[in-house]
Design a protein around this motif. Structure first.
Motif, PDB file in Angstrom:
ATOM      1  N   GLY A   1       8.771  37.547  70.485  1.00  0.00           N
ATOM      2  CA  GLY A   1       7.852  37.643  69.362  1.00  0.00           C
ATOM      3  C   GLY A   1       7.617  39.073  68.915  1.00  0.00           C
ATOM      4  N   THR A   2       7.032  39.219  67.733  1.00  0.00           N
ATOM      5  CA  THR A   2       6.619  40.521  67.217  1.00  0.00           C
ATOM      6  C   THR A   2       5.092  40.582  67.251  1.00  0.00           C
ATOM      7  OG1 THR A   2       6.474  39.822  64.885  1.00  0.00           O
ATOM      8  CG2 THR A   2       8.617  40.568  65.693  1.00  0.00           C
ATOM      9  N   ALA A   3       4.578  41.701  67.752  1.00  0.00           N
ATOM     10  CA  ALA A   3       3.118  41.825  67.903  1.00  0.00           C
ATOM     11  C   ALA A   3       2.679  43.249  67.542  1.00  0.00           C
ATOM     12  CB  ALA A   3       2.692  41.472  69.325  1.00  0.00           C
ATOM     13  N   VAL A   4       2.755  43.585  66.260  1.00  0.00           N
ATOM     14  CA  VAL A   4       3.025  42.673  65.156  1.00  0.00           C
ATOM     15  C   VAL A   4       4.032  43.309  64.195  1.00  0.00           C
ATOM     16  CG1 VAL A   4       0.735  41.591  65.205  1.00  0.00           C
ATOM     17  CG2 VAL A   4       1.094  43.598  63.765  1.00  0.00           C
ATOM     18  N   SER A   5       4.525  42.461  63.270  1.00  0.00           N
ATOM     19  CA  SER A   5       5.202  42.972  62.089  1.00  0.00           C
ATOM     20  C   SER A   5       4.121  43.342  61.076  1.00  0.00           C
ATOM     21  CB  SER A   5       6.137  41.910  61.507  1.00  0.00           C
ATOM     22  OG  SER A   5       7.171  41.599  62.426  1.00  0.00           O
ATOM     23  N   VAL A   6       4.119  44.611  60.657  1.00  0.00           N
ATOM     24  CA  VAL A   6       3.020  45.125  59.828  1.00  0.00           C
ATOM     25  C   VAL A   6       3.285  44.799  58.359  1.00  0.00           C
ATOM     26  CG1 VAL A   6       1.735  47.181  59.156  1.00  0.00           C
ATOM     27  CG2 VAL A   6       2.596  46.968  61.497  1.00  0.00           C
ATOM     28  N   LEU A   7       2.447  43.957  57.773  1.00  0.00           N
ATOM     29  CA  LEU A   7       2.691  43.490  56.416  1.00  0.00           C
ATOM     30  C   LEU A   7       2.387  44.548  55.361  1.00  0.00           C
ATOM     31  CD1 LEU A   7       1.513  39.761  56.407  1.00  0.00           C
ATOM     32  CD2 LEU A   7       3.776  40.728  56.837  1.00  0.00           C
ATOM     33  N   SER A   8       1.590  45.549  55.675  1.00  0.00           N
ATOM     34  CA  SER A   8       1.259  46.563  54.672  1.00  0.00           C
ATOM     35  C   SER A   8       2.426  47.480  54.354  1.00  0.00           C
ATOM     36  CB  SER A   8       0.063  47.398  55.149  1.00  0.00           C
ATOM     37  OG  SER A   8      -1.083  46.601  55.271  1.00  0.00           O
TER      38      SER A   8
ATOM     39  N   ALA B   1      14.363  33.859  59.136  1.00  0.00           N
ATOM     40  CA  ALA B   1      15.215  32.683  58.975  1.00  0.00           C
ATOM     41  C   ALA B   1      16.569  32.887  59.647  1.00  0.00           C
ATOM     42  CB  ALA B   1      15.391  32.363  57.489  1.00  0.00           C
ATOM     43  N   MET B   2      17.129  34.066  59.504  1.00  0.00           N
ATOM     44  CA  MET B   2      18.423  34.352  60.116  1.00  0.00           C
ATOM     45  C   MET B   2      18.318  34.322  61.640  1.00  0.00           C
ATOM     46  SD  MET B   2      20.823  37.732  59.599  1.00  0.00           S
ATOM     47  CE  MET B   2      19.474  38.840  60.046  1.00  0.00           C
ATOM     48  N   LEU B   3      17.325  35.009  62.199  1.00  0.00           N
ATOM     49  CA  LEU B   3      17.190  35.081  63.651  1.00  0.00           C
ATOM     50  C   LEU B   3      16.769  33.749  64.242  1.00  0.00           C
ATOM     51  CD1 LEU B   3      15.533  38.595  63.955  1.00  0.00           C
ATOM     52  CD2 LEU B   3      17.891  37.960  64.490  1.00  0.00           C
ATOM     53  N   ASP B   4      15.972  32.982  63.514  1.00  0.00           N
ATOM     54  CA  ASP B   4      15.593  31.658  63.988  1.00  0.00           C
ATOM     55  C   ASP B   4      16.826  30.772  64.129  1.00  0.00           C
ATOM     56  OD1 ASP B   4      13.354  29.613  64.459  1.00  0.00           O
ATOM     57  OD2 ASP B   4      14.507  28.664  62.844  1.00  0.00           O
ATOM     58  N   ALA B   5      17.734  30.880  63.158  1.00  0.00           N
ATOM     59  CA  ALA B   5      18.938  30.045  63.186  1.00  0.00           C
ATOM     60  C   ALA B   5      19.847  30.402  64.357  1.00  0.00           C
ATOM     61  CB  ALA B   5      19.689  30.173  61.860  1.00  0.00           C
ATOM     62  N   VAL B   6      20.080  31.692  64.563  1.00  0.00           N
ATOM     63  CA  VAL B   6      21.066  32.074  65.588  1.00  0.00           C
ATOM     64  C   VAL B   6      20.482  32.078  66.988  1.00  0.00           C
ATOM     65  CG1 VAL B   6      22.395  33.417  63.927  1.00  0.00           C
ATOM     66  CG2 VAL B   6      20.636  34.567  65.296  1.00  0.00           C
ATOM     67  N   SER B   7      19.142  32.031  67.114  1.00  0.00           N
ATOM     68  CA  SER B   7      18.527  32.056  68.447  1.00  0.00           C
ATOM     69  C   SER B   7      18.103  30.676  68.933  1.00  0.00           C
ATOM     70  CB  SER B   7      17.295  32.971  68.443  1.00  0.00           C
ATOM     71  OG  SER B   7      16.230  32.396  67.700  1.00  0.00           O
ATOM     72  N   GLY B   8      18.316  29.662  68.132  1.00  0.00           N
ATOM     73  CA  GLY B   8      17.868  28.338  68.529  1.00  0.00           C
ATOM     74  C   GLY B   8      16.361  28.177  68.483  1.00  0.00           C
ATOM     75  N   GLY B   9      15.699  28.910  67.583  1.00  0.00           N
ATOM     76  CA  GLY B   9      14.264  28.749  67.405  1.00  0.00           C
ATOM     77  C   GLY B   9      13.410  29.488  68.407  1.00  0.00           C
ATOM     78  N   ARG B  10      13.911  30.588  68.993  1.00  0.00           N
ATOM     79  CA  ARG B  10      13.148  31.304  70.022  1.00  0.00           C
ATOM     80  C   ARG B  10      12.293  32.434  69.471  1.00  0.00           C
ATOM     81  NH1 ARG B  10      15.972  34.035  74.121  1.00  0.00           N
ATOM     82  NH2 ARG B  10      17.979  33.910  73.052  1.00  0.00           N
ATOM     83  N   LEU B  11      12.338  32.702  68.170  1.00  0.00           N
ATOM     84  CA  LEU B  11      11.594  33.829  67.604  1.00  0.00           C
ATOM     85  C   LEU B  11      10.247  33.375  67.063  1.00  0.00           C
ATOM     86  CD1 LEU B  11      11.509  36.816  66.708  1.00  0.00           C
ATOM     87  CD2 LEU B  11      12.503  36.076  64.537  1.00  0.00           C
ATOM     88  N   ARG B  12       9.207  34.137  67.414  1.00  0.00           N
ATOM     89  CA  ARG B  12       7.871  33.897  66.880  1.00  0.00           C
ATOM     90  C   ARG B  12       7.368  35.186  66.248  1.00  0.00           C
ATOM     91  NH1 ARG B  12       2.712  31.023  69.951  1.00  0.00           N
ATOM     92  NH2 ARG B  12       1.529  30.616  68.041  1.00  0.00           N
ATOM     93  N   LEU B  13       6.635  35.073  65.165  1.00  0.00           N
ATOM     94  CA  LEU B  13       6.165  36.253  64.447  1.00  0.00           C
ATOM     95  C   LEU B  13       4.660  36.425  64.568  1.00  0.00           C
ATOM     96  CD1 LEU B  13       8.115  36.294  61.062  1.00  0.00           C
ATOM     97  CD2 LEU B  13       8.541  37.670  63.094  1.00  0.00           C
TER      98      LEU B  13
END
Length: 329
Positions: A72-79, A91-103
């Protein structure tokens, strides 16, 4: 119950940035071997407090180096991030990791980053809600915008997301506007290291409904003096490097006093003390997903040993003694 590792990638005095990043990668690999459920990376710019400038990039590398553990990312800074670009990366990392990424996403601070990346102070002060909503729309597969900070024609997101992302929103406390924004969008909260159990419980109460919130703690198994010796130097360098974009005062914490506070409110001590402290925190806050900052010894060897000891001496006891926490969703 879920237990994760939280890696700030802090540069302690005398260390090289590249070595710190390699330490973080190795720590993530060891966390998987030790039985942790996930590992999360912080994101900072232009300071030794944390030398990872892109949490999602480091997460991508670690996804490729691991096979089971969530990342996961803690955190991705939206500003300072374009929300559509972040959605594409997810979307790209979710696809190639089998759904292991959390934001994890957050507002960030009024730092010089806003000037360097050209997003500006206004985006920080007024744009968090709009940026979050553009990101969430982009994760549906199509996105357009007609807002104050973003205005563009509708476009398809490629690669097309296969599912909605697991997102948590960082918040500063019960009065933080992020609590309201997260609750309105049914997104769980990410509760910070600065808060004790009472403040975290108040924040969860302010959210107002069950959700799978995530809590960060400092966890060090062993002699607390290791933390008391190492942490103030890192904090002094790191806090002093926070430069505001408009000249307002930066963080004003005394490094020694802040170290003592962290040792007092978090699981720092022998394994039995860490287990008791975490069990008490789980009960008081109603949060059943805990991320543990494990780098407080200031050395690679100390970090790796801490991960191994938590995995062997703390996690089994917590998993054996802790039923589902009421209110955790």
């Amino acid at each position: 119950m879920r237990f994760g590792v939280f890696l700030v990638s802090g540069r302690f005095p005398g260390q090289a940035d590249a070595d710190v990043l390699r330490r973080s990668v190795r720590a993530a690999e060891l966390a998987e071997a030790a039985g942790f459920d996930d590992v999360w990376f912080a994101e900072h710019h232009f300071m030794p407090y944390g030398v990872c400038p892109s949490a999602i990039t480091l997460a991508a590398h670690v996804l490729g180096r691991t096979s089971r553990i969530g990342v996961g990312t803690a955190v991705s800074v939206l500003s300072t991030t374009h929300p559509v670009a972040l959605a594409e990366q997810w979307a790209m990392l979710d696809a190639v990791s089998g759904g292991r990424l959390r934001l994890g996403v957050g507002r960030g601070g009024p730092w010089q980053d806003l000037e360097v990346f050209g997003t500006g102070l206004d985006r920080f002060e007024t744009g968090f809600e709009e940026t979050l909503d553009v990101f969430l729309r982009a994760t549906t597969g199509r996105v357009g915008a007609r807002g104050r900070h973003f205005a563009f024609r509708e476009v398809p997101v490629v690669p097309e997301p296969e599912r909605r992302p697991d997102v948590v929103v960082a918040c500063g406390g019960p009065a933080s506007d992020a609590v309201r924004l997260a609750a309105e969008r049914n997104l769980p909260l990410l509760l910070g290291l600065h808060a004790d159990d009472h403040e975290k419980a108040e924040t969860v109460a302010a959210y107002g409904k069950p959700a799978n919130h995530v809590s960060t703690v400092l966890c060090q198994v062993g002699d607390a003096e290791v933390v008391r010796k190492a942490l103030p130097g890192w904090l002094a360098d790191g806090l002093g490097a926070h430069v505001t974009v408009d000249g307002r005062p930066g963080p004003g914490r005394d490094p020694g006093e802040y170290t003592e506070r962290l040792c007092a409110i978090h699981p720092v001590g022998d394994a039995a003390h860490c287990v008791r402290t975490l069990e008490t925190s789980l009960r008081r806050t109603g949060v059943s997903h805990v991320l543990m900052l494990v780098e407080a010894s200031g050395t690679p060897e100390g970090t790796f040993e801490n991960i191994a000891r938590i995995g062997a001496e703390v996690l089994p006891a917590l998993r054996a003694s802790s039923p589902a926490v009421p209110g955790s969703g």
